[in-house]
Design an enzyme around this catalytic site. Structure first.
Site, PDB file in Angstrom:
ATOM      1  N   GLN A  74       0.873  -1.146   0.228  1.00 22.39           N
ATOM      2  CA  GLN A  74      -0.068  -0.097  -0.024  1.00 22.39           C
ATOM      3  C   GLN A  74       0.966   1.254   0.072  1.00 22.39           C
ATOM      4  O   GLN A  74       1.075   1.653   1.007  1.00 22.39           O
ATOM      5  CB  GLN A  74      -0.962   0.075   1.475  1.00 22.39           C
ATOM      6  CG  GLN A  74      -2.050  -0.933   1.439  1.00 22.39           C
ATOM      7  CD  GLN A  74      -2.899  -1.097   2.598  1.00 22.39           C
ATOM      8  OE1 GLN A  74      -2.079  -1.139   3.497  1.00 22.39           O
ATOM      9  NE2 GLN A  74      -4.025  -0.969   2.647  1.00 22.39           N
ATOM     10  N   ASP A  99     -10.163   7.849   5.716  1.00 23.90           N
ATOM     11  CA  ASP A  99      -9.185   6.746   6.307  1.00 23.90           C
ATOM     12  C   ASP A  99      -7.949   7.192   6.564  1.00 23.90           C
ATOM     13  O   ASP A  99      -7.389   7.959   5.887  1.00 23.90           O
ATOM     14  CB  ASP A  99      -9.143   5.370   5.344  1.00 23.90           C
ATOM     15  CG  ASP A  99      -8.457   4.405   5.657  1.00 23.90           C
ATOM     16  OD1 ASP A  99      -8.763   3.603   6.766  1.00 23.90           O
ATOM     17  OD2 ASP A  99      -7.441   4.215   5.249  1.00 23.90           O
ATOM     18  N   GLU A 132     -10.801   9.375  10.622  1.00 27.20           N
ATOM     19  CA  GLU A 132     -10.222   8.301  11.486  1.00 27.20           C
ATOM     20  C   GLU A 132      -8.568   8.853  11.685  1.00 27.20           C
ATOM     21  O   GLU A 132      -7.574   8.658  10.950  1.00 27.20           O
ATOM     22  CB  GLU A 132     -10.126   6.881  10.658  1.00 27.20           C
ATOM     23  CG  GLU A 132      -9.592   5.823  11.233  1.00 27.20           C
ATOM     24  CD  GLU A 132      -8.697   4.823  10.551  1.00 27.20           C
ATOM     25  OE1 GLU A 132      -8.492   3.616  11.155  1.00 27.20           O
ATOM     26  OE2 GLU A 132      -8.212   5.109   9.692  1.00 27.20           O
TER      27      GLU A 132
HETATM   28  C1  GLC Z   1      -7.604   1.999   8.236  1.00 27.07           C
HETATM   29  C2  GLC Z   1      -8.594   0.825   8.221  1.00 27.07           C
HETATM   30  C3  GLC Z   1      -7.870  -0.551   8.174  1.00 27.07           C
HETATM   31  C4  GLC Z   1      -6.816  -0.495   7.048  1.00 27.07           C
HETATM   32  C5  GLC Z   1      -5.781   0.800   7.342  1.00 27.07           C
HETATM   33  C6  GLC Z   1      -5.150   0.735   6.095  1.00 27.07           C
HETATM   34  O1  GLC Z   1      -6.995   2.030   9.595  1.00 27.07           O
HETATM   35  O2  GLC Z   1      -9.660   1.058   9.362  1.00 27.07           O
HETATM   36  O3  GLC Z   1      -8.761  -1.417   8.351  1.00 27.07           O
HETATM   37  O4  GLC Z   1      -6.257  -1.703   7.319  1.00 27.07           O
HETATM   38  O5  GLC Z   1      -6.752   2.051   7.309  1.00 27.07           O
HETATM   39  O6  GLC Z   1      -5.822   1.199   5.061  1.00 27.07           O
END
Ligand code: GLC
Ligand code: CA
Length: 613
Positions: free
Chosen positions: A182, A214, A256
């Site tokens: 990622q 996110d 988040e």
């Molecule tokens: C956030 C999501 C989690 C994901 C991470 C990376 O923390 O809640 O599920 O793995 O982002 O995208």
């Protein structure tokens, strides 16, 4: 081309502050309902279950990522921001879902995952092939060395040893705060922001009501910092918000940001960044208070929670699709939580616990109800995780956080009614153990049992929705001597409703029209507890137990005694004094045993959950 269809649809909410009164339900299309027997949930399947959600009373559906993705992080590894993963359906299916939800009065919250993409995203595939310094390469964060930004912590500490990964094609390191598949987008490149705005507009134009941002603290990196919550990152959020405010109405952004309350506060800005942020540190402290049978962890973290602007809101949750994160506790507290809630080391992942609500609470119905009563009565918007309303279990033998991501249990048919596929084909196996297995724990059995957790949850949601005070009011703790009892006053006066002013100021006006005052009392102990409350400020008021409409003794200047059964709670509406003649109550002072719900002297309210059945 999909980007050229540019008909802007309105969101479905009409009150600009609707998110303050919302009850959010989090689910994954993948594991909710399969419609075509391929073993994977999909949008048509979800549409077929919307009546269930409407009936439960939730008002906003949060969809986990449903975009094209290699699914190595359950879809948070996105390979295309403006399409639907083909196994879940098409854009047209998404549009049908959206209008079906809107028709039922439910809003829709989706994910805007902009910190990183999948390494399978065409932008990354192009970037690694493109020459250093080229516009394509600059979509991501590259470095000839892995020694830069060394103060940034590693989040997925169980799987990753560094935030840098070497790419053999590019002959360079690239930056990733999460899994190495990622790569983080490079927000120093204006072209990245342009693409992010395009993606955001794409979904908002379709009529999506809200976006969860996110991993929002990690957008920008600077050497010598933790690379978290930098001013540059806040500037980007402000830009996204300004775009929404200029071009759309009645949408909201949810951040988040897994941080301490004072560090999260900037994500609200001056009411010009996110409308809502999760209250991460409160969550583990609710579990701590329960296990320690002491209110201190909760009162302490709320005391540390700063006031927020009027148009802002906390997002509250007990569980979600990730591990129960213990990043926002001290190391002693973390040890305690591991000890108390994860006997088997398999239950742990990264710095957290990968279990569902019911197993965390030893499947104890009273504890589950108690925690939900807190979730539904603390200041903020409650967010429920699918399956917790029927007390679903988890599967700690599945890898990563998939322990808590198993298919929804609808009935006792094959695959819990989730899919007609051969069981081996399912995206995840359904829970099959004797306690939480789908034969016992499923929606159908809960619906046919009037005293099920599902019915209870539905009643509580309906009750909460009758009052604005829970989503909009102030909170003030009482301080009874018995520390096993948590007691607080929620107060809402629409004429002076301003969280920033009222959060700490003592409540004053209890009688103005539209004013709501609720006394919440919760017993965190496994034994019965007496408590004596100082309610002198409310002398003369009439407490009415809200689930049963049971009048309690009038408040006087004297200490107000209550007795609480193990793990029990009261929600008592404090009603203004009524003249004696108009009180339609029994001659003697009622006790809890004297009146049971449904008895003759109870006032009726067509909207009350216990008056509609
Ligand atoms: C956030 C999501 C989690 C994901 C991470 C990376 O923390 O809640 O599920 O793995 O982002 O995208
Ligand atoms: Ca399917």
């Amino acid at each position: 081309m999909k980007e050229q269809i540019h008909v802007k649809k309105a969101g479905s909410a009409t009150d600009p502050l609707w998110y303050k009164d919302a009850v959010i339900y989090e689910l994954h299309v993948r594991t909710f309902q399969d419609s075509n027997g391929d073993g994977i949930g999909d949008l048509p399947g979800l549409i077929s279950r919307l009546d269930y959600l409407q009936n439960l009373g939730v008002t906003c559906i949060w969809l986990l990522p449903f975009f094209p993705s290699p699914l190595r992080d359950d879809g948070y590894d996105i390979a295309d921001y403006v399409d639907v993963h083909p196994t879940y359906g098409t854009i047209d299916d998404f549009k049908s879902f959206l209008s079906a939800a809107h028709e039922r009065g439910m809003q829709v919250l989706i994910e805007l995952v902009i910190n990183h993409t999948s390494d399978q995203h065409p932008w990354f595939k192009a970037a690694r092939l493109a020459p250093p310094g080229s516009p394509e390469r600059n979509f991501y964060v590259w470095s000839p060395t892995d020694q830069l930004y060394r103060d940034a912590p590693i989040i997925f500490s169980d799987t990753e040893k560094s935030n840098w990964a070497w790419d053999d094609v590019a002959h360079s390191y690239y930056w990733h705060r999460f899994f190495s598949h990622q790569p983080d987008l490079n927000f120093d490149n204006p072209a990245v922001m342009e693409e992010v705005l395009k993606a955001m507009r794409f979904w908002l134009d379709l009529g999506v009501d809200a976006l969860r941002m996110d991993a929002i603290p990690y957008l920008v990196e600077r050497d010598g910092t933790t690379c978290e919550s930098l001013p540059e990152t806040h500037a980007i959020i402000k830009k996204l918000r300004a775009t929404i405010d200029a071009e759309y109405t009645n949408r909201f952004l949810l951040a988040e940001a897994n941080q301490w309350p004072t560090d999260v506060r900037p994500y609200f800005g001056d009411g010009d960044e996110c409308h809502m942020t999760f209250h991460f540190p409160l969550m583990p402290r609710i579990y701590m208070a329960l296990r320690q049978e002491d209110r201190l962890p909760i009162t302490d973290i709320i005391a540390q929670t700063p006031a927020i602007p009027d148009n802002c809101q906390w997002g509250l949750f007990l569980r979600n699709h990730d591990e129960l994160t213990l990043e926002m506790v001290t190391s002693d507290e973390r040890d305690y939580m591991y000890f108390a809630y994860s006997a088997d080391p398999r239950m742990r992942v990264n710095s957290g616990i990968r279990r569902r609500l019911a197993p965390l609470l030893d499947n104890n119905r009273r504890r589950i109800e108690l925690l939900n009563s807190l979730l539904l009565s603390f200041p903020g918007t409650p967010i429920m995780y699918y399956g917790d309303e029927i007390g679903m279990g988890d599967n700690i033998y599945l890898g990563d956080r998939n322990a808590v991501r198993t298919p929804m249990q609808w009935n006792s048919d094959r695959n819990a009614g989730f899919s007609t596929a051969v069981p081996a084909k399912l995206c995840f196996p359904v829970i099959m153990d004797p306690i939480y297995g789908y034969q016992a724990v499923n929606v159908e059995s809960h619906l046919s049992d009037q005293s099920s957790l599902l019915h209870w949850t539905r009643n509580m949601i309906a009750l909460r929705k009758l009052f604005h005070v829970f989503g909009r009011g102030s909170m003030e703790f009482l301080n009874p001597e018995n520390s096993k009892v948590l007691a607080y006053i929620r107060h809402y006066d629409p004429s002076t409703a301003s969280r920033e002013d009222t959060a700490t100021a003592p409540v004053q006006n209890f009688t103005a029209p539209g004013t709501e005052t609720v006394l919440c009392v919760a017993n965190l102990s496994r034994f019965a507890q007496p408590v004596s409350l100082d309610l002198a400020a409310f002398a003369g008021m009439q407490p009415v137990e809200m689930l049963g409409y049971v009048p309690f003794p009038i408040v006087t200047g004297q200490p107000y005694p209550l007795t609480l059964a193990p793990y029990s709670f009261f929600w008592l509406e404090l009603q203004p004094p009524v003249s004696e003649a108009s009180i339609d109550a029994p001659d003697e002072e009622p006790t809890t045993d004297d009146l049971t719900p449904g008895e003759e002297s109870r006032p009726t309210n067509p909207n009350h959950p216990n008056d509609t059945t």
